[in-house]
Structure formats: structure tokens, C-alpha cells
Design a protein around this motif. Structure first.
Motif, mmCIF file in Angstrom:
data_model
loop_
_atom_site.group_PDB
_atom_site.id
_atom_site.type_symbol
_atom_site.label_atom_id
_atom_site.label_comp_id
_atom_site.label_asym_id
_atom_site.label_seq_id
_atom_site.Cartn_x
_atom_site.Cartn_y
_atom_site.Cartn_z
ATOM 1 N N ILE A 168 0.908 -1.476 -0.132
ATOM 2 C CA ILE A 168 -0.102 0.030 -0.092
ATOM 3 C C ILE A 168 1.359 1.174 -0.520
ATOM 4 O O ILE A 168 1.929 1.085 0.663
ATOM 5 C CB ILE A 168 -0.810 0.228 0.937
ATOM 6 C CG1 ILE A 168 -1.680 -1.174 1.429
ATOM 7 C CG2 ILE A 168 -1.782 1.479 1.109
ATOM 8 C CD1 ILE A 168 -2.599 -1.581 0.401
ATOM 9 N N ASP A 173 -3.318 5.671 -1.861
ATOM 10 C CA ASP A 173 -4.155 4.712 -1.982
ATOM 11 C C ASP A 173 -4.131 3.465 -3.012
ATOM 12 O O ASP A 173 -4.911 3.854 -4.778
ATOM 13 C CB ASP A 173 -5.308 5.848 -2.993
ATOM 14 C CG ASP A 173 -5.957 6.908 -3.992
ATOM 15 O OD1 ASP A 173 -4.303 7.044 -4.088
ATOM 16 O OD2 ASP A 173 -6.628 7.775 -4.145
ATOM 17 N N ALA A 182 -2.213 0.197 -4.760
ATOM 18 C CA ALA A 182 -2.338 -1.035 -4.151
ATOM 19 C C ALA A 182 -1.483 -1.574 -5.153
ATOM 20 O O ALA A 182 -1.605 -2.132 -6.537
ATOM 21 C CB ALA A 182 -2.836 -1.362 -3.211
ATOM 22 N N LEU A 215 -8.349 -5.984 -3.029
ATOM 23 C CA LEU A 215 -9.129 -5.213 -2.612
ATOM 24 C C LEU A 215 -10.610 -4.304 -4.065
ATOM 25 O O LEU A 215 -9.651 -4.796 -5.116
ATOM 26 C CB LEU A 215 -8.363 -4.244 -2.632
ATOM 27 C CG LEU A 215 -7.094 -3.780 -1.337
ATOM 28 C CD1 LEU A 215 -6.651 -2.905 -1.087
ATOM 29 C CD2 LEU A 215 -8.243 -3.644 -0.638
ATOM 30 N N GLY A 232 -11.599 -1.548 -6.737
ATOM 31 C CA GLY A 232 -10.551 -0.218 -6.852
ATOM 32 C C GLY A 232 -10.814 -0.264 -8.650
ATOM 33 O O GLY A 232 -10.860 -1.235 -8.910
ATOM 34 N N ILE A 279 -7.595 2.157 -4.834
ATOM 35 C CA ILE A 279 -8.195 1.521 -3.892
ATOM 36 C C ILE A 279 -9.577 2.212 -3.595
ATOM 37 O O ILE A 279 -9.578 3.034 -3.654
ATOM 38 C CB ILE A 279 -7.300 1.735 -2.608
ATOM 39 C CG1 ILE A 279 -6.419 0.524 -2.853
ATOM 40 C CG2 ILE A 279 -8.790 0.740 -1.348
ATOM 41 C CD1 ILE A 279 -5.454 0.684 -1.492
ATOM 42 N N PRO A 284 -11.721 1.813 1.340
ATOM 43 C CA PRO A 284 -9.950 1.993 2.094
ATOM 44 C C PRO A 284 -10.481 0.946 3.049
ATOM 45 O O PRO A 284 -9.430 -0.193 3.912
ATOM 46 C CB PRO A 284 -9.679 2.974 2.525
ATOM 47 C CG PRO A 284 -10.342 4.134 1.699
ATOM 48 C CD PRO A 284 -11.347 3.380 1.365
ATOM 49 N N LEU A 290 -9.210 -3.006 3.753
ATOM 50 C CA LEU A 290 -7.627 -3.098 3.826
ATOM 51 C C LEU A 290 -7.362 -4.088 5.628
ATOM 52 O O LEU A 290 -6.523 -4.868 5.416
ATOM 53 C CB LEU A 290 -7.039 -1.548 4.057
ATOM 54 C CG LEU A 290 -6.325 -1.297 2.795
ATOM 55 C CD1 LEU A 290 -6.008 -0.412 3.313
ATOM 56 C CD2 LEU A 290 -5.725 -1.336 2.042
#
Length: 126
Positions: A18, A21, A23, A72, A74, A105, A108, A111
Motif C-alpha cells: 500500500i 491509495d 495498491a 481489494l 478499485g 483503492i 480503504p 484493508l
């Protein structure tokens, strides 16, 4: 077994780094050893908005093809295009030059669902 302490991990053996924002995502050292010699990485989801646990690509080894699951939600902003001509980077440097995608992302809070290196070590029995 190489399990860097500065990364997060998933039950599907992806690692996540990370930076604000963004990844950076790849597969773990454990995963690449289980797969064997990787001969092809396919990611055709760049610029797509995707949800957690959706398949964002595949990795092909000599004996198998494995789906890659998004850790995640995004937008996928980049694919490591060097893997098109040198997929073996996933075997030789899974946490460095073998990275696969970058993701902006969108949630958040997700996470919190990722594992730290100690939890991942327990998962794989290292």
C-alpha cells in the motif's frame, strides 16, 4: 520462504503493498513455488473498476492455469507489461520485478481484511 513484513496478504496467496491509495499486487513466494515455472501472465482488466475477490487475470504455469483474485475493490491502473516477455520474473522476484498490477483503492476499509506476515505464515504453515 520469503514473507516480507511490510506487505499484506490474502488467503488466495496474493500480496499487497500500500502506497497512499494505490495498491501494488502480485502473488506470493509460496504461490509461485506451488505453481512451478510460470510461462504466461494474462491481465486484460486494466482501466476497469472491479470488486474485491473478482478474477482480474490468470497466471499460467507449465502444468496449470490459476485465476488471480482481487484483494481489494478499485480501478486497475497498471499491468506490469514486462511480464508479457519475461513471466519468469514472478518466479525469480515475486515481490519486486514480478509485481502484476497497480490498483486505485476505492474502499480503504477492506484493508482490515488482509493478513499481516505472521497470519500469512500461519496460513501456509511456515
Amino acid at each position: 520462504m520469503n514473507i516480507p513484513t511490510n506487505l499484506k496478504y490474502t488467503k488466495d496467496h496474493e500480496w499487497v503493498k500500500i502506497d497512499d491509495d494505490i495498491a501494488t499486487i502480485g502473488i506470493t513466494d509460496f504461490a509461485q513455488k506451488e505453481l512451478g515455472d510460470i510461462v504466461y501472465v494474462e491481465v486484460d482488466t486494466v482501466d476497469e473498476e472491479m470488486q474485491i475477490e473478482e478474477v482480474f487475470g490468470t497466471v499460467e504455469a507449465v502444468k496449470t492455469v490459476s485465476d488471480l483474485f482481487l484483494p481489494l475493490s478499485g480501478q486497475i491502473t497498471a499491468f506490469n507489461e514486462s511480464l508479457e516477455s519475461e513471466p519468469e520474473k514472478v518466479n525469480t522476484d515475486p515481490y519486486g520485478e514480478g509485481w502484476m498490477i497497480k490498483l486505485k483503492i476505492s474502499d480503504p476499509s477492506q484493508l482490515e481484511n488482509l493478513m499481516d506476515h505472521e497470519a500469512y505464515k500461519k496460513l501456509i504453515g511456515a
